[in-house]
Design a protein around this motif. Sequence first.
Motif, PDB file in Angstrom:
ATOM      1  N   LEU A  65       0.844  -1.190   0.000  1.00  0.00           N
ATOM      2  CA  LEU A  65       0.000   0.000   0.000  1.00  0.00           C
ATOM      3  C   LEU A  65       0.880   1.241   0.000  1.00  0.00           C
ATOM      4  CD1 LEU A  65      -2.932   1.041   0.147  1.00  0.00           C
ATOM      5  CD2 LEU A  65      -2.670   1.082   2.639  1.00  0.00           C
ATOM      6  N   GLY A  66       0.784   2.052  -1.056  1.00  0.00           N
ATOM      7  CA  GLY A  66       1.585   3.266  -1.129  1.00  0.00           C
ATOM      8  C   GLY A  66       3.022   3.009  -1.536  1.00  0.00           C
ATOM      9  N   ASP A  67       3.801   4.089  -1.576  1.00  0.00           N
ATOM     10  CA  ASP A  67       5.179   3.990  -2.074  1.00  0.00           C
ATOM     11  C   ASP A  67       6.226   4.245  -0.998  1.00  0.00           C
ATOM     12  OD1 ASP A  67       4.688   6.656  -1.697  1.00  0.00           O
ATOM     13  OD2 ASP A  67       5.079   7.254  -3.770  1.00  0.00           O
ATOM     14  N   HIS A  68       5.900   3.860   0.238  1.00  0.00           N
ATOM     15  CA  HIS A  68       6.844   4.088   1.342  1.00  0.00           C
ATOM     16  C   HIS A  68       7.283   2.772   1.996  1.00  0.00           C
ATOM     17  CE1 HIS A  68       6.338   8.434   1.185  1.00  0.00           C
ATOM     18  NE2 HIS A  68       5.023   8.239   1.122  1.00  0.00           N
ATOM     19  N   THR A  69       7.359   1.703   1.224  1.00  0.00           N
ATOM     20  CA  THR A  69       7.796   0.422   1.785  1.00  0.00           C
ATOM     21  C   THR A  69       9.168   0.052   1.233  1.00  0.00           C
ATOM     22  OG1 THR A  69       6.872  -1.019   0.052  1.00  0.00           O
ATOM     23  CG2 THR A  69       5.378  -0.311   1.810  1.00  0.00           C
ATOM     24  N   SER A  70       9.887  -0.777   1.973  1.00  0.00           N
ATOM     25  CA  SER A  70      11.199  -1.224   1.504  1.00  0.00           C
ATOM     26  C   SER A  70      11.556  -2.560   2.138  1.00  0.00           C
ATOM     27  CB  SER A  70      12.285  -0.189   1.839  1.00  0.00           C
ATOM     28  OG  SER A  70      12.402  -0.011   3.234  1.00  0.00           O
ATOM     29  N   GLY A  71      12.451  -3.284   1.476  1.00  0.00           N
ATOM     30  CA  GLY A  71      12.876  -4.590   1.957  1.00  0.00           C
ATOM     31  C   GLY A  71      14.177  -4.536   2.735  1.00  0.00           C
ATOM     32  N   GLU A  72      14.453  -5.596   3.461  1.00  0.00           N
ATOM     33  CA  GLU A  72      15.710  -5.770   4.192  1.00  0.00           C
ATOM     34  C   GLU A  72      16.084  -7.240   4.153  1.00  0.00           C
ATOM     35  OE1 GLU A  72      15.473  -2.353   7.696  1.00  0.00           O
ATOM     36  OE2 GLU A  72      14.849  -4.399   8.156  1.00  0.00           O
ATOM     37  N   ALA A  73      17.282  -7.549   3.702  1.00  0.00           N
ATOM     38  CA  ALA A  73      17.737  -8.936   3.662  1.00  0.00           C
ATOM     39  C   ALA A  73      18.028  -9.432   5.072  1.00  0.00           C
ATOM     40  CB  ALA A  73      18.989  -9.045   2.804  1.00  0.00           C
ATOM     41  N   GLU A  74      17.511 -10.609   5.402  1.00  0.00           N
ATOM     42  CA  GLU A  74      17.714 -11.165   6.739  1.00  0.00           C
ATOM     43  C   GLU A  74      17.881 -12.678   6.686  1.00  0.00           C
ATOM     44  OE1 GLU A  74      15.074  -9.882   9.766  1.00  0.00           O
ATOM     45  OE2 GLU A  74      15.087  -7.788   9.114  1.00  0.00           O
ATOM     46  N   PRO A  75      18.750 -13.227   7.554  1.00  0.00           N
ATOM     47  CA  PRO A  75      18.776 -14.684   7.678  1.00  0.00           C
ATOM     48  C   PRO A  75      17.446 -15.163   8.253  1.00  0.00           C
ATOM     49  CG  PRO A  75      20.160 -13.644   9.351  1.00  0.00           C
ATOM     50  CD  PRO A  75      19.727 -12.565   8.419  1.00  0.00           C
ATOM     51  N   ALA A 209       4.243  -4.436  -6.259  1.00  0.00           N
ATOM     52  CA  ALA A 209       3.184  -3.759  -7.018  1.00  0.00           C
ATOM     53  C   ALA A 209       2.490  -2.822  -6.041  1.00  0.00           C
ATOM     54  CB  ALA A 209       2.203  -4.780  -7.577  1.00  0.00           C
ATOM     55  N   THR A 210       2.490  -1.536  -6.364  1.00  0.00           N
ATOM     56  CA  THR A 210       1.974  -0.531  -5.448  1.00  0.00           C
ATOM     57  C   THR A 210       0.476  -0.319  -5.615  1.00  0.00           C
ATOM     58  OG1 THR A 210       4.112   0.607  -5.481  1.00  0.00           O
ATOM     59  CG2 THR A 210       2.231   1.834  -4.650  1.00  0.00           C
ATOM     60  N   LEU A 211      -0.262  -0.494  -4.536  1.00  0.00           N
ATOM     61  CA  LEU A 211      -1.696  -0.235  -4.525  1.00  0.00           C
ATOM     62  C   LEU A 211      -1.938   1.237  -4.175  1.00  0.00           C
ATOM     63  CD1 LEU A 211      -2.825  -3.363  -2.464  1.00  0.00           C
ATOM     64  CD2 LEU A 211      -2.772  -3.116  -4.955  1.00  0.00           C
ATOM     65  N   PRO A 212      -2.958   1.849  -4.756  1.00  0.00           N
ATOM     66  CA  PRO A 212      -3.214   3.252  -4.446  1.00  0.00           C
ATOM     67  C   PRO A 212      -3.749   3.436  -3.030  1.00  0.00           C
ATOM     68  CG  PRO A 212      -4.976   2.355  -5.810  1.00  0.00           C
ATOM     69  CD  PRO A 212      -3.912   1.304  -5.743  1.00  0.00           C
ATOM     70  N   VAL A 213      -3.391   4.551  -2.433  1.00  0.00           N
ATOM     71  CA  VAL A 213      -3.900   4.887  -1.104  1.00  0.00           C
ATOM     72  C   VAL A 213      -5.178   5.698  -1.293  1.00  0.00           C
ATOM     73  CG1 VAL A 213      -3.442   6.081   1.066  1.00  0.00           C
ATOM     74  CG2 VAL A 213      -1.581   4.908  -0.146  1.00  0.00           C
TER      75      VAL A 213
END
Length: 215
Positions: A65-75, A209-213
Amino acid sequence: MIGATQAEMAIDRLIVAGWTGRDAATVEHHIEELAALGVAPPSQVPLFYRVAASLLTQEPCIEVLGDHTSGEAEPLLVQRDERCWLGLASDHTDRALEAQSVAASKQVCAKPCADELWDFAEVEGHLDALELRSWIASGQGDWTLYQEGALAAIRPLGALRTAGGLSDGAAMLCGTLGAIGGVRPATRFRATLTDPVLSREIALEYTTATLPVIS
């Protein structure tokens, strides 16, 4: 996939470990940085967030939802049939919501994971040597190195496994490394977990895939 064998592992409990840096001063500095952005400090270090088990996915594309998300690599640790396995996942997080609630920001995003696991016993003796990397890209742009470092920067996974109460049928994302250039969103995410001792690698790649807010 376990080695060359494919197997399904049902996960009924998912934990996201946070604030797992091994260097206490670095963790405290990060807490202060986030506090300046309005993110409340953790009640304890490390902290184990419980999220829905259904968030763990191997889908190549996740909706956010929206364009303010991000990933982080983790074990990723998976406990099944009294054995522990090591894999790779991304703690995809809603950064806008994070300022209001870290727990909620983790619950609203899927957690992509690779389709390969290693026997934890095979790597337990050289965990600190394992290398974690990630890259980000937007649109058709080039990949940019986003995270890089050894698991020596993260608290020992065996200790996290115990502290987090990893039981049979459970999985746990074990924390991450700092983002090179700062945390920022991207529509494509790629990560690797490399074992230089046994010369092998787990890879993960997905898009968002970004969903609109709508308000």
